[in-house]
Design a protein around this motif. Structure first.
Motif, PDB file in Angstrom:
ATOM      1  N   LYS A 194       0.839  -1.213   0.000  1.00 62.20           N
ATOM      2  CA  LYS A 194       0.000   0.000   0.000  1.00 62.20           C
ATOM      3  C   LYS A 194       0.866   1.253   0.000  1.00 62.20           C
ATOM      4  O   LYS A 194       0.557   2.249  -0.667  1.00 62.20           O
ATOM      5  N   GLY A 204       0.513   2.998  -3.228  1.00 58.08           N
ATOM      6  CA  GLY A 204      -0.538   3.968  -2.909  1.00 58.08           C
ATOM      7  C   GLY A 204      -0.046   5.348  -2.549  1.00 58.08           C
ATOM      8  O   GLY A 204      -0.748   6.338  -2.817  1.00 58.08           O
ATOM      9  N   PRO A 212      -3.385  -7.917  -4.241  1.00 57.63           N
ATOM     10  CA  PRO A 212      -3.551  -6.781  -5.174  1.00 57.63           C
ATOM     11  C   PRO A 212      -4.920  -6.117  -5.071  1.00 57.63           C
ATOM     12  O   PRO A 212      -5.019  -4.892  -5.180  1.00 57.63           O
ATOM     13  N   LEU A 230      -5.416  -2.183  -4.277  1.00 58.12           N
ATOM     14  CA  LEU A 230      -6.099  -1.320  -5.244  1.00 58.12           C
ATOM     15  C   LEU A 230      -7.380  -0.719  -4.668  1.00 58.12           C
ATOM     16  O   LEU A 230      -7.689   0.461  -4.901  1.00 58.12           O
ATOM     17  N   SER A 231      -8.132  -1.515  -3.906  1.00 53.63           N
ATOM     18  CA  SER A 231      -9.358  -0.971  -3.307  1.00 53.63           C
ATOM     19  C   SER A 231      -9.035   0.074  -2.248  1.00 53.63           C
ATOM     20  O   SER A 231      -9.787   1.043  -2.071  1.00 53.63           O
ATOM     21  N   TRP A 257      -8.310   3.220  -4.169  1.00 53.86           N
ATOM     22  CA  TRP A 257      -9.592   3.755  -4.666  1.00 53.86           C
ATOM     23  C   TRP A 257     -10.299   4.562  -3.584  1.00 53.86           C
ATOM     24  O   TRP A 257     -10.835   5.643  -3.835  1.00 53.86           O
TER      25      TRP A 257
END
Length: 319
Positions: free
Chosen positions: A101, A105, A181, A185-186, A189
């Protein structure tokens, strides 16, 4: 000698005057300090007083006996922690997911804020901002449901597209290869838009004369981003990075708990879900507190170390 004594006397007078001046400033702003009282009371009641419960980590805690009445067992819970077969895999999962993350991220809100700053069409910019911020205000219970529905092997949109191109449907949420993954990714988001607010505020604070000077030098948009925008928001990026490092051990319990299932337990079980299972479901409060204490100590070491290196390398730090 007399000169040295007179200089020391002058220095003492200067320090005394400075101390008096600071106290006078505090006294002048005394009513503003009253506004801090509710915040201080909140932190004392909900953050400092509960620290007393950390002592449970060193006891064989029974609720009927209370904290003081329970037997003192020293470091037995910590020995159990490091010799048990479940904790180390859980720690490994936590670190893998958290660093993924962080690496994937963390740059995303910076990129989004820079791109939004370059958009000249106001209605389009506001529309993108609204869409990007919206997921932050939705709980993980609902978001996890949306993710599961979109990735469903029978009715999900993604698997429908895969089948249209001749592929076989994939059970993403039950796949050990896909679970991490999807979690990363969530998380991006949900948090990317909200985190970009801080970097947008930093960009808004850049002196416009710097951009005008860059225009006079014939700099293009990309050159202005590289030589004006990014250097000016570096202190903000460093501060946010230190916070991110400190949060590595704070796995997002709500997200993982709502996405986890038995098929991906070996790659998705993190410290938060493990502590919940041991502490509340198995009622081993002392062991669960030891797990939480270990996590917080590691987080403190991480944030202190990152702050130290940040101060040494860039001059920016939290303290």
């Amino acid at each position: 000698m007399s000169k040295v004594k007179s200089m020391e006397k002058m220095e003492r007078k200067k320090r005394k005057k400075k101390d008096i001046s600071i106290l006078q400033q505090y006294y002048k702003c005394r009513y503003l300090f009253f506004l801090l009282i509710p915040t201080i009371v909140y932190f004392v009641i909900f953050h400092y007083v509960p620290m007393y419960g950390v002592i449970i980590a060193f006891k064989e805690f029974y609720p009927l006996k209370g904290i003081m009445g329970s037997e003192w067992i020293g470091l037995a819970n910590f020995k159990k922690l490091f010799t048990g077969v479940y904790f180390l895999p859980v720690l490994r999962n936590t670190l893998i997911i958290s660093f993924a993350k962080l690496i994937v991220g963390f740059p995303m809100p910076i990129i989004l804020s820079i791109l939004l700053n370059e958009v000249r069409c106001k209605w389009f910019k506001k529309g993108v901002q609204t869409i990007a911020y919206l997921p932050h205000f939705i709980g993980w219970v609902l978001l996890a449901g949306i993710v599961q529905q979109v990735l469903s092997p029978s009715t999900g949109m993604v698997n429908y597209l895969i089948q249209q191109f001749g592929g076989e449907p994939i059970f993403f949420m039950g796949s050990k290869a896909w679970f991490r993954p999807i979690v990363v990714l969530s998380s991006i988001w949900r948090n990317c838009g909200w985190q970009s607010v801080i970097f947008m505020a930093a960009i808004m604070g850049i002196d416009s004369q710097l951009y005008e000077a860059a225009d006079l030098d014939g700099a293009g948009r990309l050159q202005k981003i590289m030589h004006v925008t990014l250097p000016c928001i570096i202190p903000t990026i460093i501060i946010m990075f230190i916070f991110a490092i400190g949060g590595v051990m704070n796995d997002d319990f709500d997200q993982i708990y709502n996405m986890l299932n038995a098929r991906v337990m070996s790659v998705g079980d993190v410290i938060g879900t493990y502590t919940y299972r041991v502490g509340l479901q198995q009622m081993d409060y002392g062991y669960a507190t030891a797990v939480g204490l270990f996590k917080n100590v590691i987080a403190l070491i991480l944030i202190t170390t990152s702050n130290f290196f940040s101060r040494k390398l860039s001059g920016s730090s939290l303290w």
